[in-house]
Each structure stands twice: as C-alpha cells, then as structure tokens.
Design an enzyme around this catalytic site. Structure first.
Site, PDB file in Angstrom:
ATOM      1  CB  ALA A  46      -0.700   0.114   1.091  1.00 32.29           C
ATOM      2  NE  ARG A  61     -22.639  -7.133  27.688  1.00 29.80           N
ATOM      3  CZ  ARG A  61     -23.095  -5.828  27.579  1.00 29.80           C
ATOM      4  NH1 ARG A  61     -22.458  -4.834  28.055  1.00 29.80           N
ATOM      5  NH2 ARG A  61     -24.593  -5.737  27.202  1.00 29.80           N
ATOM      6  CB  VAL A 146     -19.108  -9.266  -7.539  1.00 30.00           C
ATOM      7  CG1 VAL A 146     -19.410 -10.365  -8.503  1.00 30.00           C
ATOM      8  CG2 VAL A 146     -20.115  -8.225  -7.726  1.00 30.00           C
ATOM      9  N   GLY A 201     -23.972 -25.612   8.130  1.00 35.12           N
ATOM     10  CA  GLY A 201     -23.739 -24.413   7.936  1.00 35.12           C
ATOM     11  C   GLY A 201     -23.309 -23.779   6.767  1.00 35.12           C
ATOM     12  CG  ASP A 215     -26.039 -13.911  -3.025  1.00 35.83           C
ATOM     13  OD1 ASP A 215     -25.543 -13.221  -2.399  1.00 35.83           O
ATOM     14  OD2 ASP A 215     -24.960 -14.919  -3.640  1.00 35.83           O
ATOM     15  CE  LYS A 219     -22.565 -12.986  -4.385  1.00 33.93           C
ATOM     16  NZ  LYS A 219     -22.809 -14.194  -3.932  1.00 33.93           N
ATOM     17  N   GLY A 317     -16.862 -16.536   2.426  1.00 41.69           N
ATOM     18  CA  GLY A 317     -16.309 -17.044   3.537  1.00 41.69           C
ATOM     19  C   GLY A 317     -15.412 -15.920   3.998  1.00 41.69           C
TER      20      GLY A 317
HETATM   21  N1  HSE Z   1     -24.499 -16.674   0.293  1.00 43.81           N
HETATM   22  C1  HSE Z   1     -23.557 -16.412  -0.721  1.00 43.81           C
HETATM   23  C2  HSE Z   1     -23.232 -17.684  -1.523  1.00 43.81           C
HETATM   24  C3  HSE Z   1     -22.450 -15.675  -0.381  1.00 43.81           C
HETATM   25  O1  HSE Z   1     -23.997 -18.884  -1.011  1.00 43.81           O
HETATM   26  O2  HSE Z   1     -22.518 -17.685  -2.443  1.00 43.81           O
HETATM   27  C4  HSE Z   1     -22.573 -14.390  -0.118  1.00 43.81           C
HETATM   28  O3  HSE Z   1     -23.078 -13.549  -1.330  1.00 43.81           O
END
Ligand code: HSE
Length: 442
Positions: A46, A61, A146, A201, A215, A219, A317
């Site tokens: 940078a 907390r 994206v 998860g 979603d 994008k 992630g």
């Molecule tokens: N929930 C999105 C996915 C990730 O399953 O790719 C965040 O955009």
C-alpha cells in the site's frame, strides 16, 4: 543497476491510512485478523501502514476471538463518519436499506471514502451512489460485493478496460452450486440436501435470498453495470432452484449436460439492448463452468478482442471476502480511484430485454401416461406452437407413467411457455412441465 534495499526504502513515507469498521461479523473480523497477520506485507504494497482505529457493531460484548481493546468503540456506526481519526469507512453491515445505506450515504456526503461488501446496496442504489460519489469526489469501492475472493470487478474494470464485452455469465452463488452439485452426486432431493446444508452451516437458516436467485441477481446487476450498462434491478428475470429435482440432474447428465444456476448478461449490439437474467440452466458437460462444483463460484467472459476467459474460486467465507476488502483498502491507499461503473460518461440505468423475446434451446421435462399416442399428442402441441424438437427421450417413472425429456432447437422463450401451457392441459400429462434454458456460453 543492482537493486538494493535499505530500511529507509522499506519504510512507508505516507501517513497511515486509518480505518473505521462498521460490522464485526465474519468479514469484519476477517479483515482485522488479516490486516494484523500480514501487516508488513500489506503496508509495503500500500505504501502506507493500514491501521484500524475505530469499530462499531451491534453487540460490544460478543466473543469474536479478537482483541479489540486498542480500537475506539462507537455504539452508533454513523459516529465513525465524524471520527477525526478515521480516514475511510468499511461498511460490512449488509442490507440494501437501513443503517448500511444511511452510513454509506452519510460518509460519501461528508467526503469520507467508503469500502463495502454490500451487493444489495450497490445493485439497487448504484446509480444514486454513483452521483453521490461523483458529486463529492469521494471514492466508493466494492470488490468484495461480487464473488468473494475472485477479483471479478478489478478484472473487468481494469484488466478488460480495453475490450467490449459481448457476454458474461457465471455461477455466483456457492449455496446453490453446493446444493445442485450434491443433488447430482448423491441423487438426493432438493429439500433433503438443503436441510443438511443448513445443519452443516453451508446454507443460511433463511435460505431464500440464495436459493431463489436474489443473491446471484445482486451480483449480476453489478457485473452488468460494469461490463455493459447499469440496469434497473427490478427488470431482471430471476428464477431460483427450488423446483429442480434429482431426476432432472440425472436426465441432464444422460443428455450430456449439467444444471447450474447462472447469471447471464449479453449486449445485443443490434438495438443496443441488454439481456440480463438469473435462471437454472443446462450447460454442456464439456464447458468450463460445468466443472465448477460445490461452493465454488466461476465467471466466463466473451470479449470481442480478448476472446473467452474463465476464472473460478471461492465466492464467500472469511478469508476470500476479507481479501477482497483489503484489496480495496490497498487501492485506496495507493490513490487508485475508479468511477463506480468504470466509465466517466453518465449512463442512465436501462430496463433489460424481456426474457420472453429471447431465443435459445430448451429442456422440457414432462410426467406422462405411458400409453400409445402420447408422444403424438405432445408432438402436435410442439408443432402447433412452432417448437422444433432436436431430441426426445423417455425415462421410466412407474409402471403406468414415464418422464419425457425434450431438447428443442432454438426457439423464442414465449413459444416454449405457450407450449408448456398447452401440454399441461393434456389429460395424459401430469403436473406442470418443467422448462430449463440451455445456455450455450462456452
Ligand atoms: N450466500 C452467498 C453464497 C455468499 O452462497 O454464495 C455471499 O454472497
């Protein structure tokens, strides 16, 4: 000349870039962790040290596995804008409205640069935010919005700045790609795989943003704005994957295809119109996108001069998304400031062409009585609607019923919809026929 390095050369000469982070979820904590773990490398890239000075989140907390005591805490994220020791706001709260939007707009009005990972905000309000950013000459960066770790925006806005993009399409949602890949691999049905994905998860407890295509649409709208023209979000056709069965994945495989949820943008030079939609598609097994499985994302471009290009990687992630946020921080520190859609001239958002007018081949799946004359009745409907058949196959369902799968020659989307309506009315056809577009992007 021999390159030498001295401590003086290694020391950044510009003042530190001081960051205020709003939102300490997975991405916010990831940014802090990665800035700490790679501090010398990042400040060398940078040309300045990158320092988090202030933070704000809902719950002070909450245990986050990070020592936050060196950062000034603000209960109200808007206070970050007025904090004199914050040069740049990282908006990592999310959501197209409410606090996130208020924070971004307030910061831009105050002339404080913003970095965000908020795809819904840019997709829905990109035009307004462009005006705000331009009128106050304040950078707004959004690489992380994206495809997580894939530098899709940088690649298009900078690497492909010299080309006219004819089309781009991709797998932009890891949850859907994981579900479809697992359904195909195991033969299990959608609900079963979704439930397991939620338990482990991989999928959200409230999954509709992902599985109903929204979603991906957020994008896609951002990519369309850079590759082609800004689009009016509400004009996009968006269809998710709830209605895809394990049978369809198996039939598609037997026919030489795989099913993927794609977001597509095409520029139609004739008429200067933009095609942009999100739909499950059959794609040929020998294409690059067909081999992108699990939670991975991928994008394919067709450049007029550069030709086809595909890039795949992790679209979500902590690590991948925080890396994209940090790339924006480094851009800001270096003084790189590009306009939101990567062009100086102002283009008003346009409505996308209605999908009904688009032409492609289709996959049609029907559950029918396995009795004489049924194929003749179905063929008559297709003939009457001007749908030409490329291939028809039968797959046994029960003793009395069979699945028929039809691959058509290219035809208008409206013709296949009309054909499906007439087919559904036949007494030998049970339930609604399923239509899936066959996408030919290489
Ligand atoms: N929930 C999105 C996915 C990730 O399953 O790719 C965040 O955009």
């Amino acid at each position: 000349m021999t390159a030498t390095s001295s401590p003086a050369e290694d020391t950044p000469v510009f003042p530190s870039l001081r960051l205020g982070i709003a939102g300490l979820g997975t991405v916010g904590c990831g940014v802090i962790r990665q800035l700490q773990q790679q501090a010398p490398l990042l400040s060398s890239r940078a040309g300045r040290t990158l320092t988090v000075t202030a933070i704000s989140a809902r719950d002070r907390r909450k245990e986050r596995g990070l020592d936050l005591k060196d950062f000034r805490w603000h209960d109200d994220p808007l206070d970050l804008v007025h904090d004199e020791e914050v040069d740049c706001i990282l908006e990592l709260i999310g959501g197209a409205e409410g606090t996130a939007r208020n924070l971004v707009e307030t910061a831009l009005r105050a002339g404080k640069p913003v970095i965000t990972a908020n795809k819904a905000l840019i997709a829905l309000h990109g035009d307004h935010l462009t005006r705000l950013s331009q009128s106050t000459q304040t950078p707004l960066l959004f690489e992380a919005s994206v495809a997580g770790g894939i530098p899709a925006i940088k690649l298009m806005r900078e690497g492909l700045a010299g080309d006219t993009i004819k089309a781009l399409g991709g797998i932009l949602n890891g949850t859907c790609n994981y579900i479809l890949s697992t359904m195909e691999e195991t033969g299990r049905d959608f609900d079963d795989v979704l439930k397991e994905a939620q338990e482990s998860g991989f999928a959200e407890a409230e999954p509709s943003t992902d599985i109903d295509g929204w979603d991906t649409a957020h994008k896609l709208a951002i990519l369309a704005g850079i590759a082609c023209k800004p689009v009016i979000f509400d004009s996009l056709t968006v269809e998710g994957i709830r209605h895809i069965t394990a049978h369809d994945l198996e039939f598609a495989r037997k026919l030489g295809y795989r099913v993927k949820l794609l977001g597509m943008v095409r520029h139609h030079a004739k008429g200067d119109s933009v095609e942009a939609w999100v739909r499950p598609c059959l794609i040929a097994r020998d294409t690059k996108l067909a081999h992108v499985n699990g939670v991975f994302n991928a994008l394919t471009w067709e450049g007029t001069y550069s030709g086809p290009m595909t890039i795949s990687g992790r679209g979500a992630g902590e690590g991948p998304t925080a890396t994209a946020v940090i790339a924006d921080i480094i851009d800001l520190a270096r003084g790189n400031h590009l306009s939101l859609w990567g062009r100086v001239t102002k283009t008003e958002p346009v409505r996308t062409c209605p999908v009904e007018a688009l032409h492609s081949s289709f996959y049609l799946r029907l559950l029918v009585d396995d009795t004489p004359g049924v194929i003749a009745d179905i063929s008559a409907v297709l003939r009457d609607q001007g749908v030409s058949v490329h291939l028809i196959a039968q797959h046994d369902a029960t003793e009395q019923r069979a699945y028929l799968t039809v691959i058509t020659h290219p035809v208008a989307n409206s013709a296949i919809i009309n054909a499906a309506t007439h087919l559904k009315a036949l007494s030998s056809v049970h339930g609604a026929p399923l239509i899936i577009t066959i996408e030919s992007l290489s």
